[in-house]
Design an enzyme around this catalytic site. Structure first.
Site, PDB file in Angstrom:
ATOM      1  N   HIS A   1       0.817  -1.217   0.000  1.00 28.11           N
ATOM      2  CA  HIS A   1       0.000   0.000   0.000  1.00 28.11           C
ATOM      3  C   HIS A   1       0.855   1.274   0.000  1.00 28.11           C
ATOM      4  CE1 HIS A   1      -3.599   2.200   0.045  1.00 28.11           C
ATOM      5  NE2 HIS A   1      -4.322   1.423   0.836  1.00 28.11           N
ATOM      6  N   ARG A   2       2.158   1.146   0.166  1.00 28.36           N
ATOM      7  CA  ARG A   2       3.010   2.337   0.108  1.00 28.36           C
ATOM      8  C   ARG A   2       3.120   2.878  -1.313  1.00 28.36           C
ATOM      9  NH1 ARG A   2       8.345  -0.087   2.739  1.00 28.36           N
ATOM     10  NH2 ARG A   2       7.746  -1.667   1.192  1.00 28.36           N
TER      11      ARG A   2
END
Length: 443
Positions: free
Chosen positions: A416-417
């Site tokens: 999700h980064r």
């Protein structure tokens, strides 16, 4: 890789060796690799026997240049074996490596006593000597057995060693910080009567390490159902030509990644994106004693038939533990399929160094309402297909009959980064269109 296990010695003590000749087979994290010698000579002594392990860089055998040196080499090997328990790991790694590294660092075969007049230097030392125009023949080596080290060349060139004081303070602070709180005691579990402990193999230890590393990455998951009638029909046509379903899925994923490069990207430092220029599809394969992910490199550029041929070769090498490191550690996106076991859905753990992994499940009949108000039974994966028309009565109440349709249910786990929900949803839409209209897979 921090250590290697000796699988077998190809050569025996007393054998005459030639430069570049395979001497020993070493088990790395994922494969067995032949280790070659850098020098001509005689295998005077074996330090690490078959079935034993050694840290990377530690000598596993001694090479003598003449028969007169064999006795001395054997004595050194015996002395080293007797003092090994009291020797610290860093000093073990100071032994001079003489064996060629096969694509990945492996324990090396150390040279025996050097013959007077012959220059013995590490490859890095020779490179430095050439760069700084230092006559390496005039240097006296300070390394093991008189080997010339990079430090010897830098000293002769007048290059001051890099200061270490600046590193000490941060390291001391980093070590001191956790010391303020008492260390956590290792979890203890009661022994179950009749149980016994089986140590991890080298591969299992590597898998365990990678799974722990994955816990530090913030991930999220998105599921997506995909109709596969057209893909099933195509598969029946190309299957006699040697095409596998794995190749079809890998090709479809690669084509979708071309349009969504962020899903093929990596976050290596927590501060930036690394967009990979190649689309390398890693596919999880269960083998005896572990798990490995052979990589279909440049999957978007290979045609379907060549991709299938390449996949069969990789699977054969994986099961024989003959994969080279670049054939299993260069993936940029991973595909995991448990559909053949009847699993309808599952979440895959994100491999370290990648942005996403796709989990493909098996079929599961589901009643679904269409946009026209009619109902159908949808199967989530490779099932039979037929069709029946729906009707309504005079009161307009829906009267429906089921017409099974084939569908995949895929789940994708992503970092999700660098990959957000909209990115992954768009990728899955593209992937779905390719699967539902698969003509482009054969072009």
């Amino acid at each position: 890789m921090t250590e290697g296990k000796i699988v077998s010695w190809v050569k025996s003590e007393g054998d005459v060796l030639s430069k570049g000749e395979a001497v020993v087979v070493v088990e790395s994290d994922k494969a067995d690799m032949d280790v070659e010698t850098f020098y001509d000579g005689i295998l005077a002594a074996i330090v690490v026997n078959e079935g034993e392990s050694a840290p990377v860089g530690a000598p596993i055998g001694l090479l003598a240049e003449t028969e007169d040196e064999i006795a001395e080499a054997k004595a050194k090997a015996a002395a080293q074996s007797s003092s090994a328990p009291a020797t610290s790991a860093p000093k073990i790694e100071e032994a001079a490596p003489v064996a060629a590294k096969v694509e990945a660092p492996v324990p090396a075969v150390a040279a025996g006593p050097a013959t007077p007049g012959k220059v013995v230097a590490t490859p890095h030392a020779k490179k430095l000597a050439k760069q700084h125009k230092v006559d390496i023949n005039k240097l006296a080596g300070t390394g093991p057995f008189g080997r010339i080290t990079p430090e010897d060349v830098e000293k002769a060139a007048g290059i001051a060693p890099a200061p270490k004081a600046n590193v000490a303070a941060p390291v001391a602070q980093a070590v001191a910080a956790p010391a303020a709180s008492p260390p956590k005691a290792a979890a203890s579990f009661p022994d179950i009567p009749g149980s016994h402990v089986v140590p991890f193999t080298t591969m299992q230890a590597a898998v365990s390490k990678n799974m722990l590393e994955s816990l530090s990455v913030p991930t999220f998951r998105v599921g997506y159902p995909i109709a596969t009638d057209a893909l099933d029909a195509l598969y029946e046509k190309v299957k006699p030509k040697g095409v596998t379903m794995t190749a079809l899925l890998a090709k479809a994923a690669a084509m979708a990644l071309v349009q969504h490069p962020v899903v093929n990207s990596t976050c290596k430092d927590g501060k930036s994106f690394t967009y990979n220029s190649s689309i390398n599809i890693a596919v999880a394969v269960a083998i005896n004693g572990g798990l490995i992910t052979p990589v279909l490199q440049d999957a978007d550029k290979l045609d379907l038939y060549l991709l299938s041929q390449k996949w069969k070769e990789l699977v054969e090498k994986a099961r024989a533990k003959q994969l080279q490191p670049q054939e299993y550690n260069s993936g940029t996106f991973t595909l995991s399929n448990l559909g053949m076991f009847g699993v309808d859905r599952f979440d895959a753990i994100l491999p370290p160094g990648q942005g996403a992994i796709m989990a493909v499940g098996a079929s599961k009949p589901t009643v679904i309402a269409g946009k026209d108000g009619f109902f159908s039974v949808k199967n989530k994966m490779l099932v039979w297909s037929c069709m029946d028309m729906c009707k309504t009565d005079a009161s307009s109440a829906p009267i429906f009959s089921a017409y099974p349709d084939n569908r995949y249910l895929v789940n994708v786990t992503a970092d999700h980064r660098i990959i957000y929900g909209a990115d992954l949803a768009a990728f899955l839409q593209t992937f779905s269109k390719i699967i539902e209209n698969p003509e482009s897979l054969t072009m």
